[in-house]
Design a protein around this motif. Structure first.
Motif, PDB file in Angstrom:
ATOM      1  N   GLU A 183      10.147  -3.166   1.291  1.00  0.00           N
ATOM      2  CA  GLU A 183       9.338  -4.372   1.150  1.00  0.00           C
ATOM      3  C   GLU A 183       8.065  -4.284   2.001  1.00  0.00           C
ATOM      4  OE1 GLU A 183       8.090  -7.959  -0.312  1.00  0.00           O
ATOM      5  OE2 GLU A 183       9.671  -6.647  -1.034  1.00  0.00           O
ATOM      6  N   PHE A 184       8.185  -3.714   3.182  1.00  0.00           N
ATOM      7  CA  PHE A 184       7.017  -3.509   4.043  1.00  0.00           C
ATOM      8  C   PHE A 184       5.986  -2.634   3.319  1.00  0.00           C
ATOM      9  CE2 PHE A 184       4.956  -0.858   7.356  1.00  0.00           C
ATOM     10  CZ  PHE A 184       4.320  -1.862   8.083  1.00  0.00           C
ATOM     11  N   GLY A 185       6.452  -1.565   2.701  1.00  0.00           N
ATOM     12  CA  GLY A 185       5.558  -0.681   1.951  1.00  0.00           C
ATOM     13  C   GLY A 185       4.916  -1.398   0.770  1.00  0.00           C
ATOM     14  N   ARG A 186       5.674  -2.214   0.088  1.00  0.00           N
ATOM     15  CA  ARG A 186       5.115  -2.977  -1.049  1.00  0.00           C
ATOM     16  C   ARG A 186       4.010  -3.920  -0.585  1.00  0.00           C
ATOM     17  NH1 ARG A 186      10.790  -4.320  -3.061  1.00  0.00           N
ATOM     18  NH2 ARG A 186      11.230  -2.619  -4.465  1.00  0.00           N
ATOM     19  N   LYS A 187       4.267  -4.618   0.517  1.00  0.00           N
ATOM     20  CA  LYS A 187       3.268  -5.545   1.038  1.00  0.00           C
ATOM     21  C   LYS A 187       2.002  -4.799   1.456  1.00  0.00           C
ATOM     22  CE  LYS A 187       6.434  -9.140   2.564  1.00  0.00           C
ATOM     23  NZ  LYS A 187       6.987  -9.866   3.714  1.00  0.00           N
ATOM     24  N   LEU A 188       2.165  -3.637   2.058  1.00  0.00           N
ATOM     25  CA  LEU A 188       0.992  -2.850   2.448  1.00  0.00           C
ATOM     26  C   LEU A 188       0.149  -2.467   1.257  1.00  0.00           C
ATOM     27  CD1 LEU A 188       2.240  -0.337   5.163  1.00  0.00           C
ATOM     28  CD2 LEU A 188       0.573  -2.171   5.442  1.00  0.00           C
ATOM     29  N   MET A 189       0.791  -2.092   0.180  1.00  0.00           N
ATOM     30  CA  MET A 189       0.063  -1.588  -0.986  1.00  0.00           C
ATOM     31  C   MET A 189      -0.471  -2.709  -1.869  1.00  0.00           C
ATOM     32  SD  MET A 189       0.013   1.391  -0.106  1.00  0.00           S
ATOM     33  CE  MET A 189      -1.024   1.913  -1.443  1.00  0.00           C
ATOM     34  N   GLN A 190      -0.042  -3.934  -1.648  1.00  0.00           N
ATOM     35  CA  GLN A 190      -0.582  -5.051  -2.418  1.00  0.00           C
ATOM     36  C   GLN A 190      -2.045  -5.115  -2.126  1.00  0.00           C
ATOM     37  OE1 GLN A 190       1.643  -8.501  -1.257  1.00  0.00           O
ATOM     38  NE2 GLN A 190       2.824  -8.509  -3.124  1.00  0.00           N
TER      39      GLN A 190
END
Length: 71
Positions: free
Chosen positions: A64-71
């Motif tokens: 989820e941290f990675g997803r938020k970063l890439m948003q």
């Protein structure tokens, strides 16, 4: 008038300070979640399932941290 922009040109319009503020905010959220996981884990005797569950939860939080970063 059509305006064309590439992802690279959009990224360059985001300031370094904005990026640092954003990553700091989501890193703080992740830090709190991981701290809670570790506190729960440390409060119990380790068993295979008590180890696997926090590992899976940590993997979910990191994803989820990675997803938020890439948003």
């Amino acid at each position: 008038m059509d305006v064309k922009a590439s992802v690279g040109s959009l990224i360059h319009t985001i300031s370094t300070d904005e990026i640092a503020q954003f990553t700091g905010q989501i890193a703080d959220d992740l830090r709190q979640q991981v701290t809670m996981l570790l506190e729960l884990f440390a409060g119990n005797d380790p068993t295979p399932s008590r180890t696997l569950d926090p590992e899976n939860a940590l993997q979910d939080h990191l994803r989820e941290f990675g997803r938020k970063l890439m948003q």
